[in-house]
Design a protein around this motif. Structure first.
Motif, PDB file in Angstrom:
ATOM      1  N   THR A 125       0.827  -1.255   0.121  1.00  0.00           N
ATOM      2  CA  THR A 125       0.071  -0.023  -0.092  1.00  0.00           C
ATOM      3  C   THR A 125       0.782   1.202  -0.065  1.00  0.00           C
ATOM      4  N   GLY A 126       0.538   2.145  -0.868  1.00  0.00           N
ATOM      5  CA  GLY A 126       1.137   3.429  -0.944  1.00  0.00           C
ATOM      6  C   GLY A 126       0.177   4.643  -1.075  1.00  0.00           C
ATOM      7  N   PHE A 127       0.700   5.938  -1.012  1.00  0.00           N
ATOM      8  CA  PHE A 127      -0.326   6.959  -1.205  1.00  0.00           C
ATOM      9  C   PHE A 127       0.181   8.004  -2.293  1.00  0.00           C
ATOM     10  N   LEU A 128      -0.832   8.292  -3.082  1.00  0.00           N
ATOM     11  CA  LEU A 128      -0.082   9.403  -4.098  1.00  0.00           C
ATOM     12  C   LEU A 128      -0.466  10.873  -3.657  1.00  0.00           C
ATOM     13  N   VAL A 129       0.437  11.737  -3.703  1.00  0.00           N
ATOM     14  CA  VAL A 129      -0.158  13.277  -3.299  1.00  0.00           C
ATOM     15  C   VAL A 129       0.295  14.044  -4.682  1.00  0.00           C
ATOM     16  N   GLU A 130      -0.554  14.910  -4.935  1.00  0.00           N
ATOM     17  CA  GLU A 130      -0.424  15.787  -6.113  1.00  0.00           C
ATOM     18  C   GLU A 130      -0.739  17.294  -5.629  1.00  0.00           C
ATOM     19  N   GLU A 131       0.268  17.942  -6.349  1.00  0.00           N
ATOM     20  CA  GLU A 131      -0.091  19.518  -6.273  1.00  0.00           C
ATOM     21  C   GLU A 131       0.395  20.379  -7.476  1.00  0.00           C
ATOM     22  N   GLU A 132      -0.131  21.493  -7.712  1.00  0.00           N
ATOM     23  CA  GLU A 132       0.424  22.197  -8.686  1.00  0.00           C
ATOM     24  C   GLU A 132       0.973  23.578  -7.675  1.00  0.00           C
ATOM     25  N   ARG A 133       2.024  24.222  -8.013  1.00  0.00           N
ATOM     26  CA  ARG A 133       2.639  25.205  -7.527  1.00  0.00           C
ATOM     27  C   ARG A 133       3.409  26.185  -8.397  1.00  0.00           C
ATOM     28  N   THR A 134       3.470  27.470  -8.009  1.00  0.00           N
ATOM     29  CA  THR A 134       4.145  28.459  -8.825  1.00  0.00           C
ATOM     30  C   THR A 134       5.823  28.395  -8.001  1.00  0.00           C
ATOM     31  N   THR A 135       6.753  28.421  -9.145  1.00  0.00           N
ATOM     32  CA  THR A 135       8.229  28.385  -8.921  1.00  0.00           C
ATOM     33  C   THR A 135       8.846  29.284  -9.920  1.00  0.00           C
ATOM     34  N   THR A 136       9.884  29.454  -9.358  1.00  0.00           N
ATOM     35  CA  THR A 136      10.899  30.207 -10.175  1.00  0.00           C
ATOM     36  C   THR A 136      11.425  29.287 -11.489  1.00  0.00           C
ATOM     37  N   ALA A 137      11.051  30.270 -12.959  1.00  0.00           N
ATOM     38  CA  ALA A 137      11.287  29.234 -14.109  1.00  0.00           C
ATOM     39  C   ALA A 137      12.418  30.018 -14.641  1.00  0.00           C
ATOM     40  N   PRO A 138      13.240  28.846 -15.571  1.00  0.00           N
ATOM     41  CA  PRO A 138      14.375  29.488 -16.336  1.00  0.00           C
ATOM     42  C   PRO A 138      14.147  30.737 -17.399  1.00  0.00           C
ATOM     43  N   GLY A 139      15.088  31.349 -17.581  1.00  0.00           N
ATOM     44  CA  GLY A 139      15.080  32.402 -18.259  1.00  0.00           C
ATOM     45  C   GLY A 139      14.989  33.798 -17.941  1.00  0.00           C
ATOM     46  N   LYS A 140      15.086  34.760 -18.911  1.00  0.00           N
ATOM     47  CA  LYS A 140      14.964  36.473 -18.401  1.00  0.00           C
ATOM     48  C   LYS A 140      13.710  36.818 -18.976  1.00  0.00           C
ATOM     49  N   PRO A 141      13.274  37.622 -18.109  1.00  0.00           N
ATOM     50  CA  PRO A 141      12.083  38.361 -18.739  1.00  0.00           C
ATOM     51  C   PRO A 141      12.158  39.410 -19.899  1.00  0.00           C
ATOM     52  N   SER A 142      11.116  38.894 -20.734  1.00  0.00           N
ATOM     53  CA  SER A 142      11.511  39.781 -22.045  1.00  0.00           C
ATOM     54  C   SER A 142      11.479  41.274 -22.012  1.00  0.00           C
ATOM     55  N   ASP A 143      10.754  41.930 -20.924  1.00  0.00           N
ATOM     56  CA  ASP A 143      10.747  43.122 -20.696  1.00  0.00           C
ATOM     57  C   ASP A 143      11.978  43.859 -20.285  1.00  0.00           C
ATOM     58  N   GLY A 144      12.887  43.013 -19.906  1.00  0.00           N
ATOM     59  CA  GLY A 144      14.164  43.512 -19.195  1.00  0.00           C
ATOM     60  C   GLY A 144      14.416  43.772 -17.787  1.00  0.00           C
ATOM     61  N   SER A 145      13.188  43.394 -16.987  1.00  0.00           N
ATOM     62  CA  SER A 145      13.149  43.638 -15.754  1.00  0.00           C
ATOM     63  C   SER A 145      14.024  42.660 -14.942  1.00  0.00           C
ATOM     64  N   MET A 146      14.161  43.115 -13.629  1.00  0.00           N
ATOM     65  CA  MET A 146      15.264  42.024 -13.086  1.00  0.00           C
ATOM     66  C   MET A 146      14.388  41.067 -12.135  1.00  0.00           C
ATOM     67  N   GLU A 147      12.875  41.140 -12.218  1.00  0.00           N
ATOM     68  CA  GLU A 147      12.206  40.278 -11.507  1.00  0.00           C
ATOM     69  C   GLU A 147      12.305  38.743 -12.024  1.00  0.00           C
ATOM     70  N   PRO A 148      12.497  37.582 -11.291  1.00  0.00           N
ATOM     71  CA  PRO A 148      12.746  36.296 -11.897  1.00  0.00           C
ATOM     72  C   PRO A 148      11.528  35.884 -12.711  1.00  0.00           C
ATOM     73  N   LEU A 149      11.504  34.966 -13.637  1.00  0.00           N
ATOM     74  CA  LEU A 149      10.353  34.636 -14.290  1.00  0.00           C
ATOM     75  C   LEU A 149       9.740  33.597 -13.321  1.00  0.00           C
ATOM     76  N   GLU A 150       8.263  33.199 -13.471  1.00  0.00           N
ATOM     77  CA  GLU A 150       7.755  32.497 -12.549  1.00  0.00           C
ATOM     78  C   GLU A 150       6.950  31.210 -13.549  1.00  0.00           C
ATOM     79  N   GLY A 151       6.572  30.175 -13.012  1.00  0.00           N
ATOM     80  CA  GLY A 151       6.068  29.290 -13.591  1.00  0.00           C
ATOM     81  C   GLY A 151       5.245  28.274 -13.091  1.00  0.00           C
ATOM     82  N   THR A 152       4.354  27.774 -13.400  1.00  0.00           N
ATOM     83  CA  THR A 152       3.451  26.538 -12.673  1.00  0.00           C
ATOM     84  C   THR A 152       4.116  25.201 -12.868  1.00  0.00           C
ATOM     85  N   ILE A 153       4.324  24.306 -11.881  1.00  0.00           N
ATOM     86  CA  ILE A 153       4.786  23.079 -12.373  1.00  0.00           C
ATOM     87  C   ILE A 153       3.647  21.930 -11.602  1.00  0.00           C
ATOM     88  N   TRP A 154       3.662  20.853 -11.893  1.00  0.00           N
ATOM     89  CA  TRP A 154       2.831  19.716 -11.418  1.00  0.00           C
ATOM     90  C   TRP A 154       3.957  18.817 -10.683  1.00  0.00           C
TER      91      TRP A 154
END
Length: 221
Positions: A125-154
């Protein structure tokens, strides 16, 4: 030198390349030489990949990851889907690992956006836990800002208590391809179904007289 006998085994899904988490210094030196031998226009990007690889290995070893594989699959439209599967163990010394999992499940169940379900696997017997969350994404913003990109992962995790020890086996799959969650869930469940606490080499010895077709169906080759 003696090698610690593993207490569990698993099969790697198709389309995944297993990483060597403990490469020798000679292997690293050879990679460094290959990077230095690249043409000047490619050397900078190659060096960035090499440094990322070295940092990822350090991080994985710090987290006591015992297995890691990178998945690359076609998306049906000429693109590539990427994902990562990892295998880790959690020590539950002095405590019933099933009780530890029950506590973890109860804690996770109190967190919004987490889905939990029990699993009946071939190994127990085991258990499956699923979640979607926001985290830092690779790459640089196209608008030239210094804020890191973010993306959603499963993130999907299967937790299984070990049979002959106080460990908990954690099988995890992470991908940013959230539109393909159903497919990746199936990959994770198929991966978890290969987990066994019986040495597959013993099973091979016992089944030498089996047909070739039966051997092909075995997730351990």
């Amino acid at each position: 030198m003696t090698t610690t006998r593993p207490s569990f085994w698993y099969g790697i899904p198709r389309g995944y390349l297993q990483l060597d988490l403990d490469p020798s210094s000679e292997q690293f030196e050879l990679l460094a030489e290959q990077v230095l031998g690249m043409p000047a226009e490619l050397r900078e990007k190659t060096d960035q990949v090499f440094r990322f690889y070295a940092g990822a290995l350090l991080l994985l070893n710090q987290q006591q990851v015992q297995g890691c594989a990178i998945g690359l699959h076609p998306d049906g439209s000429g693109g590539i889907l990427s994902s990562v599967i990892t295998v880790t163990t959690m020590s539950a010394s002095g405590v019933d690992p099933k009780l530890v999992i029950a506590t973890l499940v109860k804690t996770a169940d109190e967190v919004p956006d987490k889905h939990i379900q029990p699993l009946e696997l071939p190994c127990g017997t085991g258990f499956l836990v699923e979640e979607e969350r926001t985290t830092t994404a690779p790459g640089k913003p196209s608008d030239g800002s210094m804020e890191p990109l973010e993306g959603t992962i499963w993130q999907g995790t299967v937790a299984v208590p070990a049979v002959a020890s106080s460990e908990i086996i954690m099988l995890q799959l992470v991908t940013s391809q959230v539109d393909f969650v159903d497919d990746y869930r199936n990959v994770l469940l198929g991966f978890a179904s290969t987990l066994t606490f019986t040495d597959p080499s013993l099973a091979k010895t016992k089944s030498r007289g089996d047909s070739y077709a039966a051997q092909v169906r075995s997730p351990f080759g």
